[in-house]
Design an enzyme around this catalytic site. Structure first.
Site, mmCIF file in Angstrom:
data_model
loop_
_atom_site.group_PDB
_atom_site.id
_atom_site.type_symbol
_atom_site.label_atom_id
_atom_site.label_comp_id
_atom_site.label_asym_id
_atom_site.label_seq_id
_atom_site.Cartn_x
_atom_site.Cartn_y
_atom_site.Cartn_z
ATOM 1 N N CYS A 2 0.846 -1.179 0.000
ATOM 2 C CA CYS A 2 0.000 0.000 0.000
ATOM 3 C C CYS A 2 0.892 1.242 0.000
ATOM 4 O O CYS A 2 1.888 1.296 0.702
ATOM 5 C CB CYS A 2 -0.945 0.082 1.191
ATOM 6 S SG CYS A 2 -2.321 -1.048 1.083
ATOM 7 N N TRP A 74 -2.942 -2.689 -1.686
ATOM 8 C CA TRP A 74 -2.757 -4.144 -1.794
ATOM 9 C C TRP A 74 -3.656 -4.714 -0.700
ATOM 10 O O TRP A 74 -3.378 -4.570 0.483
ATOM 11 C CB TRP A 74 -1.291 -4.518 -1.576
ATOM 12 C CG TRP A 74 -1.043 -5.981 -1.763
ATOM 13 C CD1 TRP A 74 -0.877 -6.637 -2.941
ATOM 14 C CD2 TRP A 74 -0.941 -6.980 -0.731
ATOM 15 N NE1 TRP A 74 -0.678 -7.977 -2.704
ATOM 16 C CE2 TRP A 74 -0.715 -8.221 -1.371
ATOM 17 C CE3 TRP A 74 -1.018 -6.953 0.656
ATOM 18 C CZ2 TRP A 74 -0.568 -9.402 -0.660
ATOM 19 C CZ3 TRP A 74 -0.875 -8.132 1.363
ATOM 20 C CH2 TRP A 74 -0.650 -9.345 0.702
ATOM 21 N N ASN A 108 -1.963 2.135 5.590
ATOM 22 C CA ASN A 108 -1.107 1.020 5.157
ATOM 23 C C ASN A 108 -0.858 0.160 6.385
ATOM 24 O O ASN A 108 -0.401 0.674 7.399
ATOM 25 C CB ASN A 108 0.207 1.611 4.601
ATOM 26 C CG ASN A 108 1.293 0.567 4.389
ATOM 27 O OD1 ASN A 108 2.467 0.922 4.366
ATOM 28 N ND2 ASN A 108 0.950 -0.682 4.235
ATOM 29 N N GLU A 502 5.254 -16.935 -9.851
ATOM 30 C CA GLU A 502 4.866 -15.539 -9.637
ATOM 31 C C GLU A 502 4.282 -14.895 -10.887
ATOM 32 O O GLU A 502 3.315 -14.155 -10.807
ATOM 33 C CB GLU A 502 6.098 -14.701 -9.249
ATOM 34 C CG GLU A 502 6.522 -14.783 -7.829
ATOM 35 C CD GLU A 502 7.753 -13.921 -7.587
ATOM 36 O OE1 GLU A 502 7.699 -13.037 -6.739
ATOM 37 O OE2 GLU A 502 8.791 -14.135 -8.254
#
Ligand code: HGA
Length: 622
Positions: A2, A74, A108, A502
């Site tokens: 974030c 995020w 965050n 990933e």
């Protein structure tokens, strides 16, 4: 994860906030948003698209102001949806009450006691419109607001359990932003006199070009930003009162991170190809091996230790795992490597004579920072970090450091940070070996020669890209892959599997090749590609036997073999020939084709290579 930016200014600050967010997008890209104080009320735009979208949305809605906060998310609590996107607004009791839309807040981190606070605030009549843990803070600050935002925030913070950086403003105080940190990074940026502006951000990079006057806020700091002035305070644990704090403001020439892509399709590809330069830069100041490469006092510390404990996460954990082989075989020092998030919560036996080595690209990795603190709290105070950001919390908190010079790494999947970490860890191995009388002069000279030649050797491996592309077409059609390595190259197989997972979303697992027969061989069919890292080292013959075990079951082997191994292609056995064996530094060469394989496979599958789903670059939450 974030990213936060906030500002008070006498000019329209929205373009600066959005530009700052673009540079923080590496921290999370599930959603983004900006809120401002405009015409006596709170206004915001939020989106689940990329930050670039916000400019259009803000222009369409005429969102413009000198006071605002912005966020790139995020998600930890609540799906990546617009209603969960920050900034969050308070919505107090009664639709017409003064507290509806009074407080705007970005966050965050994770508020661990959000359930309890949510229940309490609901009882007080607060209306929740998201599933985030964050929203409770907005309502709590509103509940405690009594005409002074700083006081309300100061009263709210002790009620929060968990980690946070927050920035908040209030409808009733037009030129004021309050920000605070506890466990998540936050910097204060002091702007010029022209607009009397001041900023907060998760990373100085967000403010590049706006101000280079940066103050790194400390744990527990609360900053009150106003036009032309700011004030930092912190709670005295004994009295419970907030007291003024003096903090150094430094000139920080932060890179904007806005690196050009040049001829490359993605930042990841660019960063793979930057490795020769990144390694050369990392070695730039090395004229010989000495403990002082790691900072003043390193010789004394190295003399006092009897073991090494490496703490890291993800790719950095694999560079640490590789280093264990070097440290034990070259420096002859017992070494253990632990995943930071495991170490911090388990009962371990502390040894004050251990050198605690943390590894982190960003230097802000929450789990690794917490593991470092845990080690220190247990009396393990000899600390060293291998880190790519000189101004990061990790470097500030460790006694010794080696700063890698990989440059800004933008692709979420780490490449050049990994290989430069390996270079730093190899130097650490040599420095420890020297201090312990384990490094003959001739060996030191040989190792240094190999290090200096490394950029050229990496370049030669990069030239294999066309052959890797040919393989990637095959891989793109698979849903599973196995990676095998032995010894020093087992962590490289792990890193190769991680890269493939990933960015291509193919399920991949890595095993030490000798373990195959103890279970994973059951997975081997003609549909299972088995990638094998095959250096010409002492374990080659053992590895060849493991390869036969795969072939006997009809598995398809894809082997990266050193030029001097005499492994030849034949049906079921595909070989890409690497240069000749590169000794102890061979892992740095062998990881390169695995990075390229993951990259080209992901391209063939059409994934978002630089921003893979569900991930973010800098992992600042637990
Ligand atoms: N918990 C908040 C913020 C998440 C965060 O900081 N991620 O890095 C949310 O889920 O919105």
């Amino acid at each position: 994860m974030c990213g936060i930016v906030g500002a008070v200014s006498q000019r329209n600050i929205v373009p600066v906030l959005i530009e700052g967010l673009k540079r923080l997008e590496y921290r999370g890209y599930d959603s983004c948003g900006v809120a401002v104080h405009q015409d006596g009320m709170l206004r915001r735009v939020r989106s689940t698209s990329r930050v670039a979208e916000l400019t259009g949305l803000a222009a369409e809605d005429g969102v413009a102001s000198g006071t605002g906060i912005a966020h790139t998310r995020w998600a930890t609590h609540g799906a990546p949806a617009v209603h969960n996107a920050h900034p969050h607004f308070s919505q107090g009791p009664g639709a017409s009450s003064a507290s509806v839309g009074r407080i705007a807040l970005v966050h965050n981190g994770i508020i661990e006691n959000h359930d309890e606070l949510r229940a309490e605030l609901k009882q007080r009549g607060y209306v929740f419109s998201s599933q985030t843990d964050t929203e409770v803070i907005a309502h709590l600050v509103d509940h405690l607001y009594n005409g002074d935002l700083l006081e309300a925030v100061q009263q709210a913070l002790p009620r929060l359990k968990g980690a946070y950086a927050v920035a908040v403003f209030c409808r009733d105080e037009p030129h004021r932003v309050i920000a605070a940190r506890e466990g998540s990074p936050l910097v204060l940026g002091v702007g010029g006199a022209e607009y009397g502006e001041n900023f907060v951000a998760s990373d100085a990079m967000a403010l590049a070009g706006v101000t280079d006057q940066i103050c790194y806020l400390e744990e527990g700091d609360v900053v009150d930003l106003q036009l032309g002035r700011y004030w930092i305070s912190r709670r005295n644990a004994e009295t419970g009162r907030f007291e003024a704090q003096q903090r150094e403001v430094k000139t920080v020439h932060a890179h904007s991170g806005a690196a050009e892509l040049g001829p490359y399709r993605h930042y990841m590809q660019k960063e793979i190809f930057e490795q020769p330069v990144a390694i050369a830069n990392t070695l730039d100041a090395v004229n010989g091996i000495s403990p002082e490469l790691f900072g003043d006092g390193a010789y004394r510390i190295f003399k006092e230790i009897d073991s090494v404990l490496i703490l890291a996460c993800g790719t950095s954990y694999y560079s640490g795992s590789t280093a264990k082989y070097w440290l034990e075989s070259i420096a002859k020092i017992p070494t253990s490597v632990e995943i930071a998030s495991e170490y911090r919560y388990r009962d371990s036996v502390p040894n004050p004579r251990t050198l605690v080595v943390t590894i982190s690209q960003s230097g802000e990795t929450a789990d690794t920072l917490a593991a470092l603190k845990h080690a220190r709290a247990q009396g393990m105070t000899k600390t060293l970090t291998i880190c790519n950001v000189a101004t990061s919390a990790m470097v500030r908190e460790c006694e010794l450091a080696y700063i890698t010079r990989a440059g800004a790494e933008i692709g979420v999947a780490s490449t050049k940070a990994f290989t430069t970490q390996l270079v730093g860890l190899f130097l650490l191995t040599l420095a420890l070996a020297q201090t312990r009388g384990q490094l003959a002069e001739a060996d030191e000279a040989e190792h240094l020669k190999a290090l200096r030649h490394l950029p050229v050797a990496v370049q030669a491996v990069l030239a294999l890209e066309p052959q890797v592309i040919a393989w990637s077409e095959e891989f793109a059609r698979k849903e599973n892959a196995l990676f095998l390595g032995r010894g020093l190259h087992y962590p490289i197989a792990l890193e190769g599997a991680l890269k493939l997972k990933e960015i291509s979303y193919i399920h991949a697992e890595a095993y030490p090749a000798g373990e195959l027969k103890h279970g994973p061989l059951a997975l081997v069919t003609a549909e299972m590609p088995v990638v094998t890292v095959a250096p010409n080292d002492a374990l080659l013959e053992k590895l060849k036997s493991n390869m036969q075990e795969v072939r006997a079951r009809g598995g398809q082997l894809y082997v990266f073999a050193d030029g001097d191994t005499q492994i030849e292609s034949e049906p079921g056995l595909h070989v890409i020939r690497m240069p000749e064996h590169y000794g102890a530094l061979s892992p740095i060469l062998h990881v390169i084709p695995l990075q390229l394989l993951a990259y080209h496979t992901a391209c063939a599958r059409g994934t978002d290579v630089d921003k893979p789903r569900n991930l973010a670059k800098s992992v600042t939450v637990e």
